[in-house]
Design a protein around this motif. Sequence first.
Motif, mmCIF file in Angstrom:
data_model
loop_
_atom_site.group_PDB
_atom_site.id
_atom_site.type_symbol
_atom_site.label_atom_id
_atom_site.label_comp_id
_atom_site.label_asym_id
_atom_site.label_seq_id
_atom_site.Cartn_x
_atom_site.Cartn_y
_atom_site.Cartn_z
ATOM 1 N N GLN A 193 0.820 -1.211 0.000
ATOM 2 C CA GLN A 193 0.000 0.000 0.000
ATOM 3 C C GLN A 193 0.858 1.267 0.000
ATOM 4 O O GLN A 193 1.944 1.286 0.578
ATOM 5 C CB GLN A 193 -0.920 0.000 1.224
ATOM 6 N N TYR A 205 0.442 5.603 0.485
ATOM 7 C CA TYR A 205 -0.404 6.732 0.871
ATOM 8 C C TYR A 205 0.424 8.013 0.895
ATOM 9 O O TYR A 205 1.553 8.027 1.402
ATOM 10 C CB TYR A 205 -1.028 6.508 2.256
ATOM 11 N N LYS A 214 -4.651 8.965 -9.344
ATOM 12 C CA LYS A 214 -5.043 7.740 -8.653
ATOM 13 C C LYS A 214 -4.038 7.363 -7.567
ATOM 14 O O LYS A 214 -3.710 6.186 -7.380
ATOM 15 C CB LYS A 214 -5.236 6.592 -9.648
ATOM 16 N N PRO A 220 -3.538 7.491 -3.549
ATOM 17 C CA PRO A 220 -4.312 7.663 -2.311
ATOM 18 C C PRO A 220 -3.722 8.767 -1.439
ATOM 19 O O PRO A 220 -2.513 8.806 -1.203
ATOM 20 C CB PRO A 220 -4.192 6.301 -1.622
ATOM 21 N N THR A 240 -6.484 3.044 8.842
ATOM 22 C CA THR A 240 -6.525 2.669 7.423
ATOM 23 C C THR A 240 -5.935 1.292 7.205
ATOM 24 O O THR A 240 -6.470 0.495 6.428
ATOM 25 C CB THR A 240 -5.767 3.708 6.573
#
Length: 249
Positions: free
Chosen positions: A165, A167, A193, A195, A246
């Motif tokens: 992931q 961010y 796109k 995050p 998250t």
Amino acid sequence: MNKPLFMAYATQKGGVGKTTFTVLTASYLHYEKDLTVLVVDCDYPQYSILQMREREIETVSKDRQLKALAYEQFTRLDKKAYPILKASAESAISIVEEFLEQTKVVIDLVLFDVPGTVNTSGMYKLLSEMDVFLVPISADRVVLESSLNFAKAIGEMIKANPQKQLYLFWNLVDKREKTALYDIYSKGVASLKLPLLKTRVPDTKRYRKEILGAGQRPFRSTLFPPDRQIAKGSNITELIDEVTETLKL
């Protein structure tokens, strides 16, 4: 051997507080939240986090109030200060794996303080091992463009693995700037796109506040969590809370 989450604040721009974010995150989660953290200092040659720990140990050992504060904290938590490993980008993963094999403590999260340049030997391999990337961005157009290019490269690197992931979050937010400016930039980030976390971290000098002795509670420390009074308005704990929520840590 348990497999903890590997996470890093990563950017190719210096002066954004990458090391400070690493320390604050580690200390908040280890001392305030029910997580056990390991920190890996890969920031050659200064190894800032390791040097910070050494300074703090010396200061606490000479200050009666801080010594009492440390004793009370570690007795109440029933755990030691989080370990800090020294490693190069090339050797970091093997050093962590060796540590995890030998330790009896279950580590939940490994935070890597990675070098400030992607050209460092072994950097690509190290980044490829991360599970989570946190990329600070600022509203300076040159810095923002560089940070977004870096984030896009990371995104390309991890897109084949949905478990990894990435961010972004706003850092060094100038309170004099209109909120609308950040909203406009945020829409631009969304169009790529990438995050973006909701929490925005203001530009402040309080991040530099370390243990000075005389019983003074610190903000940035490897032995204590961020002082709650000093942390007010910094959005640091809010940022870390958003990250953990998250990631469902």
